[in-house]
Each structure stands twice: as structure tokens, then as C-alpha cells.
Design an enzyme around this catalytic site. Structure first.
Site, PDB file in Angstrom:
ATOM      1  N   PHE A  62      -5.583 109.193  14.273  1.00 42.84           N
ATOM      2  CA  PHE A  62      -4.300 109.615  14.828  1.00 42.84           C
ATOM      3  C   PHE A  62      -3.362 110.166  13.755  1.00 42.84           C
ATOM      4  CE2 PHE A  62      -0.192 108.968  17.052  1.00 42.84           C
ATOM      5  CZ  PHE A  62      -0.484 109.663  18.216  1.00 42.84           C
ATOM      6  N   GLU A  63      -3.526 109.706  12.521  1.00 43.41           N
ATOM      7  CA  GLU A  63      -2.669 110.145  11.419  1.00 43.41           C
ATOM      8  C   GLU A  63      -3.164 111.430  10.749  1.00 43.41           C
ATOM      9  OE1 GLU A  63      -2.042 106.164  12.574  1.00 43.41           O
ATOM     10  OE2 GLU A  63      -3.887 106.879  11.633  1.00 43.41           O
ATOM     11  N   VAL A  72     -14.580 108.011  15.130  1.00 51.63           N
ATOM     12  CA  VAL A  72     -13.922 107.269  16.205  1.00 51.63           C
ATOM     13  C   VAL A  72     -15.010 106.678  17.101  1.00 51.63           C
ATOM     14  CG1 VAL A  72     -12.372 107.400  18.193  1.00 51.63           C
ATOM     15  CG2 VAL A  72     -11.922 108.817  16.183  1.00 51.63           C
ATOM     16  N   HIS A 126      -8.892 105.110  25.087  1.00 48.78           N
ATOM     17  CA  HIS A 126      -8.183 105.218  23.809  1.00 48.78           C
ATOM     18  C   HIS A 126      -8.800 106.279  22.879  1.00 48.78           C
ATOM     19  CE1 HIS A 126      -5.655 103.885  20.498  1.00 48.78           C
ATOM     20  NE2 HIS A 126      -6.735 103.848  19.744  1.00 48.78           N
TER      21      HIS A 126
END
Length: 140
Positions: free
Chosen positions: A43-44, A66, A73
Site C-alpha cells: 500500500f505504501e 501480496v 483486502h
């Protein structure tokens, strides 16, 4: 031969797999200038890529893993990151190689991050191709 400038933005939440992709990418990019930025998770990655683009590299490689679980999610994170990376690439005219890998099994993770299908290696090869194309497109 002119050397390229590449920045690896690495989500190292799953460090073993991230390290495997980085090692493979660095092998392909030997002889070029390579900078590495580590972030906590996928996400970053887009924010770190945005910062990396300020340095005007020839390409940015977004690497990470991931695990796709039972909830949405992982899908949400991958979709959001993909959209952000594409938008930045088109806005800046700097290639961003998207190798944020979504996997369901340990075998998939091993194959894509540590094995023959290593996405770090594939990302670096694609970055070199885009760098060469960019030079052609700008009359270098």
C-alpha cells in the site's frame, strides 16, 4: 555505453520474497546506477514511487508480494496500487514497472520471487527495454 539510473521501490513486508526479487533485479541491472527504497508494504509503494520520480530516474521498479487470502483486502490493495502506478507513469513519462505480485500459495510465491519466474528479473529486463525505447523516442 551510457548507464541508466533505476530505482527499486520494494515492499518488504514479506522480506524473504522481496529480497529474492531485489537480488534478481540487481543482477540484471549490473553496470547501471541502482538505488533501493524499502517500504513497509504494498500500500505504501505508490507514495514511495512518487518520491522516487522526483529524482528523474530512467525507470522505477515496484516490487513486492501480496498473499491473496479469503477477504478482499489483497485485491483492494493491488488494484489501488496498480491504478496509482499507471497514473503516475502516464503523467511523468517515466516507466514504472509493476511487479507487485499477488499469490495464493507458497509455491507461487517461491516460483515468482525466488525461482525461474522471478518477477524481479522480469521487471529489470522490462526496465532496460523501456530505457532503450525511451532513448529512441527522444532521438538519443
Amino acid at each position: 555505453m551510457k548507464k541508466g539510473k533505476f530505482i527499486l521501490v520494494v515492499a518488504d513486508y514479506h522480506q524473504k520474497y522481496a529480497d529474492g526479487m531485489v537480488k534478481a533485479a540487481r543482477m540484471v541491472l549490473q553496470g547501471h546506477k541502482v538505488e533501493e527504497v524499502r517500504v513497509p508494504g504494498t500500500f505504501e509503494v505508490p507514495l514511495a514511487v512518487k518520491w522516487a520520480l522526483r529524482k528523474k530516474p530512467d525507470a522505477v521498479l515496484a516490487l513486492g508480494l501480496v498473499w491473496q487470502g479469503e477477504t478482499a483486502h489483497a485485491e483492494l490493495i493491488l488494484k489501488s496500487a496498480t491504478q496509482a502506478l499507471m497514473r503516475m507513469m502516464l503523467e511523468t513519462d517515466i516507466p514504472i514497472l509493476h511487479h507487485l505480485v499477488g499469490v495464493k500459495t507458497a509455491k507461487q510465491a517461491k516460483d515468482r520471487c525466488l525461482g525461474k519466474l522471478n518477477r524481479g528479473k522480469e521487471s529489470a529486463k522490462a526496465a532496460l527495454r523501456m530505457w532503450k525505447l525511451k532513448g529512441v523516442g527522444r532521438g538519443r
